[in-house]
Scaffold this motif. Sequence first.
Motif, short mmCIF file in Angstrom:
data_model
loop_
_atom_site.label_atom_id
_atom_site.label_comp_id
_atom_site.label_asym_id
_atom_site.label_seq_id
_atom_site.Cartn_x
_atom_site.Cartn_y
_atom_site.Cartn_z
N GLY A 195 0.81 -1.22 0.00
CA GLY A 195 0.00 0.00 0.00
C GLY A 195 0.84 1.26 0.00
N LEU A 196 1.90 1.25 0.79
CA LEU A 196 2.78 2.43 0.84
C LEU A 196 3.51 2.64 -0.47
N PRO A 256 -2.58 7.43 -4.78
CA PRO A 256 -2.68 7.74 -3.35
C PRO A 256 -3.89 7.10 -2.66
N ARG A 257 -5.06 7.19 -3.31
CA ARG A 257 -6.25 6.65 -2.66
C ARG A 257 -6.18 5.13 -2.52
N ALA A 258 -5.78 4.45 -3.60
CA ALA A 258 -5.68 2.99 -3.56
C ALA A 258 -4.62 2.56 -2.54
N ARG A 293 -3.67 4.16 0.16
CA ARG A 293 -4.18 4.35 1.52
C ARG A 293 -5.15 3.24 1.90
N ILE A 294 -5.97 2.83 0.95
CA ILE A 294 -6.95 1.77 1.23
C ILE A 294 -6.24 0.45 1.54
N VAL A 295 -5.25 0.11 0.70
CA VAL A 295 -4.53 -1.15 0.90
C VAL A 295 -3.75 -1.13 2.22
N ALA A 296 -3.02 -0.07 2.46
CA ALA A 296 -2.24 0.03 3.70
C ALA A 296 -3.16 0.08 4.92
N GLY A 297 -4.26 0.79 4.80
CA GLY A 297 -5.21 0.87 5.91
C GLY A 297 -5.85 -0.47 6.21
N ALA A 298 -6.17 -1.21 5.13
CA ALA A 298 -6.75 -2.53 5.33
C ALA A 298 -5.77 -3.45 6.04
#
Length: 256
Positions: A26-27, A34-36, A38-43
């Motif tokens: 994600g990073l 950026p949005r994708a 953030r979603i992957v890293a946040g998940a």
Amino acid sequence: MLNLLNAIPRELILPPANLFLLILIGLLIRRRRPRAGRIVAGAGLALLAVLSTTAGASLFVRPLERMTAPLRSPERAGAQAIVVLAAGRLQEAPEYGGRDIPDYLALARLRYAAHLQRLTSLPVLVSGGVGARTTDMDTDALADAMATALREDFGVPVKWIEARSRDTAENAAYSAAVLRKNGVKRVLLVTDAMHMPRARMAFEHEGLEVVSAPTMFFGCQARSASSLVPSAEGMRRSWYALYELLGFAWYRLRLG
């Protein structure tokens, strides 16, 4: 070296390593998307937090433990022997003169096996070689340390030691060979509750009649506020439960 290389993919597909990889991915993609990113890293971060709690781990622990049940009236089960499976080891324990001893998971299995042996007076077989993750072939077999603990710490005699197996399938194959030579067809199989579905499948595949004798149930433990707090124990349970769920699926495909 082969055992070490085989262990690497397994560690990478299980938590927490797979979640750290997800966060890293994600990073990396965040620079372009950026949005994708953030979603992957946040998940990945959210899953890491959930699976680090014992409440989150129970989502995977309970389905496994529902496949088995505590043994009732073992003396009326009609078994001819008790088979207890190895887990891990603590190497070169200084308080025991530098010899290897069973780890806490193996010790729990041994304690229950000793309890069953006193109730039934059945002969005991301990099963476990050096283990698939051990690279030093000169290491003593897990079964040897287990037999020593049963005899010295629990006062329970051990009739057979199966010391060649490297995994659960080999536990079953080599133990069945020993038992058949001695006319044993029906056994009390001792392991922890999460491991029991896979272990039972392997032993029944070898033609033995299996009476499940599981120990160490975690899914039915009382909940408290602390179960929602991330902890090493929560991650350990998640790792082990996911490992056993994957192993159970693989054994179903492999053993039919």
